[in-house]
Design an enzyme around this catalytic site. Structure first.
Site, PDB file in Angstrom:
ATOM      1  CB  THR A   1     -26.798 -18.858 -22.700  1.00  0.00           C
ATOM      2  OG1 THR A   1     -28.146 -19.235 -22.456  1.00  0.00           O
ATOM      3  CG2 THR A   1     -26.454 -17.614 -21.885  1.00  0.00           C
TER       4      THR A   1
ATOM      5  CE  LYS B   1     -26.181 -23.340 -22.292  1.00  0.00           C
ATOM      6  NZ  LYS B   1     -27.597 -23.342 -21.872  1.00  0.00           N
TER       7      LYS B   1
ATOM      8  CE  LYS C   1     -36.384 -17.171 -27.248  1.00  0.00           C
ATOM      9  NZ  LYS C   1     -34.969 -16.934 -26.883  1.00  0.00           N
TER      10      LYS C   1
ATOM     11  CG  HIS D   1     -32.321 -11.429 -17.611  1.00  0.00           C
ATOM     12  ND1 HIS D   1     -31.354 -12.307 -18.033  1.00  0.00           N
ATOM     13  CD2 HIS D   1     -32.151 -11.277 -16.281  1.00  0.00           C
ATOM     14  CE1 HIS D   1     -30.630 -12.681 -16.987  1.00  0.00           C
ATOM     15  NE2 HIS D   1     -31.083 -12.068 -15.913  1.00  0.00           N
TER      16      HIS D   1
ATOM     17  CE  LYS E   1     -32.694 -19.903 -30.801  1.00  0.00           C
ATOM     18  NZ  LYS E   1     -31.691 -19.300 -29.914  1.00  0.00           N
ATOM     19  NE  ARG E   2     -40.708 -21.598 -23.470  1.00  0.00           N
ATOM     20  CZ  ARG E   2     -41.291 -21.442 -22.281  1.00  0.00           C
ATOM     21  NH1 ARG E   2     -40.661 -21.777 -21.174  1.00  0.00           N
ATOM     22  NH2 ARG E   2     -42.513 -20.974 -22.200  1.00  0.00           N
TER      23      ARG E   2
END
Length: 843
Positions: A677, A681, A575, A378, A569-570
């Site tokens: 993911t 969405k 990110k 992952h 998101k986290r």
């Protein structure tokens, strides 16, 4: 603007939700009243909203039970190959609405509850999220369970029943504060304790090599108590099981010791054993080598493997023995999927059972183990890889350490035979990392002990083969696969966006719910004015509804006709929430500089949790809230720009914000986000994506056409080239005036007037040691955001792009992902067959 129709009104218009038959409605009403009556204890004659929620949950659960029993009975008789999905995280969210959707009884319940003078949506809001996950990895497991049940696979999710899930996030004075998530406080209507299947798990002790074989003795025992949760497929009467283990101390715990008189102390010490399932570790993409975490990993593995073997032995189909004793057929009946390296101990534990307990010879046991296990990688971030100290293993799992040493020795012998004299390759490929502190590389153990290794998006699987596991790929290329992640369209379209689901169903029918590739037929309507108007109208209604929710919950007023620019998101440096912050600051500076100029109004929403020990992530949250304090209170700006930090982002919150988003931010440095993911969405729910060529964004751009996403920035090759040259942030700072202005404002305390030095660590990181190269993509990002603004000024063109995106999102169904796992890794075939419902007698 007209008030939006409620979701229940929308549902009435969607046949996807099932027609509410009068008899069914009366039956649900009766069941609800019966449960309510027995819920209310004698001394309480006034029902609370929570009582109503539990009554409805139990009424809905009644519809699951018969199907659940019948499904399991069916598996026992057919004895299919069983799929075991092992994960330390299952981020399930709420269960009530999902169960109603998958059982096709949402309209019935809606009508029944309405007739009782209650509001279904209000009851749904009472349910606690099952927050047994951190983010993507745990939510993926939840989507996979939904798809495996919908595809009729004999599948089981196995994990830990954490007493406390991911913390609740409070924002106090702009800072994140964590609060324990006591999600079981009022009880969980969906789980069933199964004490009859309780199993012992051993820790510590020592190893004895005897003539009869190896014995692991003098261990401490903790009991694993299973709790089963039903997992319904979509309208196919299949109900699978998620089994979560809870730690219990045995009754003689610490009493058999020689602490003669201290009975009280001994009973209090039971907590030490039971702490194993107390709390979810709140780290996303970060390894923290704590002993309690290793105990959790072995706990779930040891309990699950005993359960798998019990089930394998007792299924007597095609065998005249009362039980199966031969393990050669084990891989034909059992597939174990390891969700990251967290359940990697499955490999040495299965070897221990086969060799020490079942007395198989090593070679045969190893063959069985490899054919049974498969591993999903992952992440490629080095700080996320699990590397456990050998000393910890020696103490906690001495037999497993011996087994790992033997696995490694045989593996290295094999490598040495293939590459004679290549000592550096042996060092690189070893499971044991030498050094001051010898460590066990769990990813290497997984690759060696599995017959299949997969990444979770095409670009990630290529990186896995070409860098992370390059040596292993050269040796066994046939082992490596790609399985691009997906999301379940039941929760992430039908449940969270009934308006859009209805508009789609009107055009193309309802079969897309279980075959999302059918969405591509929407391309026929990309110029259909009525369809364009309908899609746009649904988005506007969702935005109004979300605005109302935000106002009610957080007392913030937002402009519903502004662009909803969403980044959830986290919180993590890779990110690049900081890149978004720089865009906001630059936009703000431009508005201040030229107040009369026309700007596209934006509401920028950023949400997500920071790991409690991750200092920089917590600083990033403080920065976002501080920017909001300045921007939102500047009279020159008005409602042209608002910055909102979305507190306590979680599954149930995602179900509200995603359908309302116009712009989806997916802006990680190329080569760092394995898949993502959330990106899928947003695409399915009618937002456009601004993103880098990273993770699944690459495949989204391929499906929809790159011109229908806002793609910017460095590609993986550019990042590698920049690494070779050496990334120098100051170069960008000096060359780009707007960037310099933004950074200077952070340094000077413009956004933290009460504490001017507040963000010096953030600035220092960006200027001197930014692994994720925020400045290198700043200019491209600003230009790309300019293109976003231009298109948003043309609503019809914007909506046409939205339709093209929705029509191209079919690939990203977890049904497609699971079908690929089934055929290419597990060796089973999905089935569209419906099990007969409980009211129809079996043949």
């Amino acid at each position: 603007m007209a008030a939006p129709r409620s979701d229940s009104e929308k549902r009435k218009q969607i046949s996807v939700r099932g027609i509410a038959g009068l008899g069914d409605v009366a039956e649900v009403r009766k069941s609800f009243n019966r449960h309510l009556h027995f819920t209310l204890v004698k001394d309480r004659n006034v029902a609370t909203p929570r009582d109503y929620f539990f009554a409805l949950a139990h009424a809905v659960r009644d519809h699951l039970v018969g199907r659940w029993i019948r499904t399991q009975q069916c598996y026992y008789e057919r004895d299919p190959k069983r799929i075991y999905y092992l994960s330390l995280e299952f981020y399930m969210g709420r269960t009530l609405q999902n169960t109603m959707v998958n059982l096709g009884m949402q309209n019935v319940c809606d009508e029944a509850i309405y007739q009782l003078g209650l509001d279904l949506e209000e009851l749904e809001e009472i349910e606690e999220d099952a927050g047994l996950g951190n983010g993507g990895l745990g939510r993926l497991a939840a989507c996979f369970l939904d798809s495996m049940a919908t595809l009729g696979l004999a599948a089981y999710g196995y994990g830990i029943r954490y007493e406390f899930g991911i913390f609740n996030q409070k924002i106090l004075d702009g800072w994140q504060v964590e609060e324990a998530d006591d999600w079981l406080r009022y009880g969980n209507p969906w789980e069933k304790a199964r004490p009859e299947y309780m199993l012992p798990v051993h820790f510590y002790g020592r190893v004895e090599h005897t003539a009869e074989g190896v014995k692991w003795i003098d261990t401490q025992v903790v009991l694993a108590m299973p709790y089963d949760t039903p997992v319904p497929g979509y309208k196919n009467n299949t109900v699978n099981t998620m089994r979560l283990w809870s730690a219990k101390a045995p009754n003689d715990f610490n009493l058999q010791e020689f602490n003669v008189g201290d009975y009280i102390e001994a009973v209090l010490d039971r907590n030490l054993a039971e702490n194993i399932s107390r709390v979810l570790y709140p780290n996303d993409n970060f390894f923290e080598g704590k002993e309690l975490r290793l105990k959790q990993e072995y706990f779930v593995v040891a309990a699950t493997l005993q359960d798998i073997i019990r089930r394998f032995k007792s299924s007597n189909f095609g065998s005249r023995d009362p039980v199966r004793t031969c393990f050669e057929t084990f891989p034909d009946k059992v597939a174990i999927q390891l969700n990251d390296t967290h359940p990697a101990l499955s490999i040495p534990e299965l070897m221990r059972i086969l060799v020490d307990v079942e007395k198989m010879e090593w070679e045969k046991a190893w063959e069985v183990t490899k054919r049974t296990c498969a591993y999903t990688n992952h992440t490629v971030l080095p700080e996320a890889l699990e590397r456990w100290p050998v000393t910890m293993f020696e103490k906690l799992l001495p037999r497993h350490l011996e087994i790992i040493y033997t696995i490694n020795q045989r593996h290295l012998d094999h490598v040495a035979a293939l590459y004679p004299g290549d000592l550096d390759r042996l060092r690189r490929m070893s499971v044991i990392e030498e050094g001051d502190c010898k460590r066990i590389n769990m990813a290497h153990l997984c690759v060696i002990g599995s017959h299949a290794v997969n990444g979770v998006a095409r670009i990630h699987s290529e990186i896995v083969k070409n860098s992370v596991f390059k040596d292993f790929y050269e040796m066994e290329p046939e082992k490596f696969q790609n399985k691009t992640n997906g999301i379940t369209p039941r929760r992430w379209l039908l449940l969270c966006n009934p308006g859009l689901a209805g508009v789609i169903a009107e055009k193309i029918g309802e079969d897309f719910v279980t075959d999302l590739s059918q969405l591509k037929t929407l391309l026929d309507f990309v110029d259909d004015e009525v369809f364009i108007r309908d899609v746009s109208k649904v988005k506007q209604e969702n935005k109004l509804k979300f605005s109302a929710y935000l106002e009610e919950t957080y007392k913030v007023k937002i402009n519903p006709s502004s662009m909803f620019d969403v980044h959830v998101k986290r919180i993590h440096e890779y990110k690049r929430q900081l890149l978004n912050c720089l865009h906001i600051i630059t936009l703000y500076n431009r508005m201040r500089k030229d107040p009369s100029k026309s700007f596209v109004p934006r509401t920028v929403m950023i949400g997500g949790k920071a790991a409690p020990g991750y200092y920089m992530a917590k600083m990033i949250i403080k920065l976002i809230t501080s920017i909001g304090d300045v921007v939102n209170n500047d009279p020159y700006i008005g409602d042209r720009l608002k910055v909102i930090f979305l507190e306590n982002y979680r599954v149930s919150f995602a179900e509200k914000v995603i359908p309302a988003a116009d712009l989806s931010q997916q802006i990680s440095t190329a080569g760092t986000e394995a898949s993502g993911t959330g990106n899928m969405k947003f695409m399915l729910n009618g937002a456009l994506t601004i993103g880098t060529m990273d993770g699944a964004n690459v495949e989204m751009a391929e499906e929809a056409g790159e011109e229908n996403l806002f793609i910017f920035g460095m590609r993986v090759e550019d990042v590698e080239a920049l690494d070779k040259r050496g990334y120098n942030a100051r170069e960008y700072y000096e060359r780009i005036p707007e960037l310099r202005q933004a950074i200077d404002q952070l340094s000077s305390g413009f956004f933290s007037p009460k504490d001017p030095g507040c963000f010096r660590d953030v600035v220092n990181m960006l200027m001197n040691h930014d692994r994720f190269k925020v400045f290198a993509d700043y200019q491209a990002y600003m230009e790309c955001q300019g293109r976003v603004d231009q298109l948003y000024r043309k609503p019809r063109e914007w909506t046409k792009k939205v339709i093209k995106n929705i029509a191209s999102s079919g690939k990203f169904s977890s049904d497609r992902t699971i079908t690929e796992y089934a055929r290419e890794i597990w060796g089973v075939e999905p089935s569209a067959e419906k099990i007969p419902p409980p009211n129809i007698p079996r043949e």
